[in-house]
Design a protein around this motif. Sequence first.
Motif, PDB file in Angstrom:
ATOM      1  N   THR A 166       0.817  -1.221   0.000  1.00 20.04           N
ATOM      2  CA  THR A 166       0.000   0.000   0.000  1.00 20.04           C
ATOM      3  C   THR A 166       0.848   1.267   0.000  1.00 20.04           C
ATOM      4  O   THR A 166       0.317   2.359  -0.180  1.00 20.04           O
ATOM      5  CB  THR A 166      -0.896   0.049   1.248  1.00 20.04           C
ATOM      6  OG1 THR A 166      -0.063   0.104   2.408  1.00 20.04           O
ATOM      7  CG2 THR A 166      -1.839  -1.132   1.315  1.00 20.04           C
ATOM      8  N   GLY A 167       2.144   1.147   0.251  1.00 17.62           N
ATOM      9  CA  GLY A 167       2.991   2.333   0.367  1.00 17.62           C
ATOM     10  C   GLY A 167       3.149   2.795   1.804  1.00 17.62           C
ATOM     11  O   GLY A 167       3.576   3.915   2.070  1.00 17.62           O
ATOM     12  N   ALA A 168       2.808   1.916   2.749  1.00 16.78           N
ATOM     13  CA  ALA A 168       2.931   2.255   4.169  1.00 16.78           C
ATOM     14  C   ALA A 168       4.396   2.357   4.581  1.00 16.78           C
ATOM     15  O   ALA A 168       5.281   1.814   3.922  1.00 16.78           O
ATOM     16  CB  ALA A 168       2.227   1.192   5.022  1.00 16.78           C
ATOM     17  N   SER A 169       4.621   3.066   5.694  1.00 17.20           N
ATOM     18  CA  SER A 169       5.981   3.236   6.223  1.00 17.20           C
ATOM     19  C   SER A 169       6.371   2.133   7.186  1.00 17.20           C
ATOM     20  O   SER A 169       7.544   1.888   7.411  1.00 17.20           O
ATOM     21  CB  SER A 169       6.101   4.574   6.969  1.00 17.20           C
ATOM     22  OG  SER A 169       5.998   5.641   6.088  1.00 17.20           O
ATOM     23  N   GLY A 170       5.375   1.492   7.827  1.00 10.66           N
ATOM     24  CA  GLY A 170       5.717   0.501   8.833  1.00 10.66           C
ATOM     25  C   GLY A 170       4.556  -0.404   9.199  1.00 10.66           C
ATOM     26  O   GLY A 170       3.427  -0.241   8.734  1.00 10.66           O
ATOM     27  N   LEU A 185       9.065   5.426  14.443  1.00 12.89           N
ATOM     28  CA  LEU A 185       9.380   6.820  14.121  1.00 12.89           C
ATOM     29  C   LEU A 185      10.748   6.946  13.450  1.00 12.89           C
ATOM     30  O   LEU A 185      10.970   7.832  12.632  1.00 12.89           O
ATOM     31  CB  LEU A 185       9.339   7.692  15.383  1.00 12.89           C
ATOM     32  CG  LEU A 185       7.952   7.947  15.975  1.00 12.89           C
ATOM     33  CD1 LEU A 185       8.069   8.752  17.261  1.00 12.89           C
ATOM     34  CD2 LEU A 185       7.043   8.644  14.981  1.00 12.89           C
ATOM     35  N   LYS A 186      11.660   6.043  13.785  1.00 15.06           N
ATOM     36  CA  LYS A 186      13.001   6.079  13.184  1.00 15.06           C
ATOM     37  C   LYS A 186      12.977   5.641  11.720  1.00 15.06           C
ATOM     38  O   LYS A 186      13.918   5.897  10.978  1.00 15.06           O
ATOM     39  CB  LYS A 186      13.953   5.159  13.958  1.00 15.06           C
ATOM     40  CG  LYS A 186      14.221   5.614  15.376  1.00 15.06           C
ATOM     41  CD  LYS A 186      15.069   4.580  16.096  1.00 15.06           C
ATOM     42  CE  LYS A 186      15.248   4.916  17.560  1.00 15.06           C
ATOM     43  NZ  LYS A 186      15.966   3.852  18.291  1.00 15.06           N
ATOM     44  N   LYS A 187      11.907   4.958  11.322  1.00 17.30           N
ATOM     45  CA  LYS A 187      11.861   4.367   9.978  1.00 17.30           C
ATOM     46  C   LYS A 187      10.901   5.082   9.030  1.00 17.30           C
ATOM     47  O   LYS A 187      10.673   4.617   7.920  1.00 17.30           O
ATOM     48  CB  LYS A 187      11.423   2.894  10.090  1.00 17.30           C
ATOM     49  CG  LYS A 187      12.313   2.058  10.972  1.00 17.30           C
ATOM     50  CD  LYS A 187      11.695   0.683  11.191  1.00 17.30           C
ATOM     51  CE  LYS A 187      12.503  -0.122  12.202  1.00 17.30           C
ATOM     52  NZ  LYS A 187      11.849  -1.388  12.537  1.00 17.30           N
ATOM     53  N   LEU A 188      10.321   6.194   9.456  1.00 17.40           N
ATOM     54  CA  LEU A 188       9.326   6.866   8.631  1.00 17.40           C
ATOM     55  C   LEU A 188       9.906   7.345   7.307  1.00 17.40           C
ATOM     56  O   LEU A 188      11.048   7.790   7.244  1.00 17.40           O
ATOM     57  CB  LEU A 188       8.735   8.065   9.386  1.00 17.40           C
ATOM     58  CG  LEU A 188       7.975   7.750  10.673  1.00 17.40           C
ATOM     59  CD1 LEU A 188       7.437   9.040  11.278  1.00 17.40           C
ATOM     60  CD2 LEU A 188       6.843   6.760  10.427  1.00 17.40           C
ATOM     61  N   ARG A 189       9.100   7.290   6.266  1.00 23.96           N
ATOM     62  CA  ARG A 189       9.533   7.816   4.961  1.00 23.96           C
ATOM     63  C   ARG A 189       9.699   9.326   5.017  1.00 23.96           C
ATOM     64  O   ARG A 189      10.577   9.889   4.395  1.00 23.96           O
ATOM     65  CB  ARG A 189       8.488   7.472   3.891  1.00 23.96           C
ATOM     66  CG  ARG A 189       8.536   6.031   3.451  1.00 23.96           C
ATOM     67  CD  ARG A 189       7.838   5.868   2.100  1.00 23.96           C
ATOM     68  NE  ARG A 189       8.100   4.538   1.596  1.00 23.96           N
ATOM     69  CZ  ARG A 189       7.256   3.517   1.737  1.00 23.96           C
ATOM     70  NH1 ARG A 189       6.120   3.699   2.345  1.00 23.96           N
ATOM     71  NH2 ARG A 189       7.565   2.333   1.246  1.00 23.96           N
ATOM     72  N   TYR A 190       8.812   9.979   5.756  1.00 24.93           N
ATOM     73  CA  TYR A 190       8.822  11.441   5.865  1.00 24.93           C
ATOM     74  C   TYR A 190       8.893  11.825   7.340  1.00 24.93           C
ATOM     75  O   TYR A 190       7.860  12.085   7.958  1.00 24.93           O
ATOM     76  CB  TYR A 190       7.580  12.041   5.197  1.00 24.93           C
ATOM     77  CG  TYR A 190       7.423  11.578   3.772  1.00 24.93           C
ATOM     78  CD1 TYR A 190       8.251  12.072   2.768  1.00 24.93           C
ATOM     79  CD2 TYR A 190       6.482  10.608   3.430  1.00 24.93           C
ATOM     80  CE1 TYR A 190       8.135  11.637   1.452  1.00 24.93           C
ATOM     81  CE2 TYR A 190       6.359  10.157   2.121  1.00 24.93           C
ATOM     82  CZ  TYR A 190       7.178  10.669   1.139  1.00 24.93           C
ATOM     83  OH  TYR A 190       7.079  10.229  -0.154  1.00 24.93           O
TER      84      TYR A 190
END
Length: 199
Positions: A166-170, A185-190
């Motif tokens: 889906t394009g999720a960050s985590g 939070l350390k792995k967020l795309r933005y």
Amino acid sequence: MSKIFAETLKNIRTEKGLSQRELAERLFVTRTSVNRWENGSRLPDAAMLLRLSEALGVDINILFSAAAKGDVPPRVIMVDDNRIILNGGMPILEEVMPHATVTGFTKPTDAIEYAKKERVALALLDIEMGSISGLDVCRDLLRINPRTNVVFLTAYPSYAIDAWETGASGFMLKPITAEGVREQLKKLRYPFPSGGIDT
């Protein structure tokens, strides 16, 4: 963007006797990037804040705190049709992200309407929510704002592959924990400044 961060960065840089160009060279960025941070039109991400703290020899928390005190606090939403899980998760999100505006929703449609009015930085979504899937909610949120970070919360690890598509960050397994949120939070795309000491 954050006028407080812009002023803080400019003051620290001048106190250190550095020009914008000299700071840019230390960071391997353009002088234009530094100028944008100092005029408040852009905010550096979490990784760049760490590099700035090292280049300027200042405590990272000073920069994080200044970045978190932006004109508009980051909006974080949690969507889960189980009120007990939602009520348990909200205080954890507020603890980890003290400078964020955290809002919970039991109805996915309400969350989507909220996202149309407010710029959502992070959405934590349950996957199984009655007739509406969190996967579809993710797609809707990303259509509204492609820079929304989406992290799925579920008790079912088998959803992981579908979630990534889906394009999720985590992806987090329930129950939600402060440590788990900090890791996401350390792995967020933005990345965005949330005020947490570990962000």
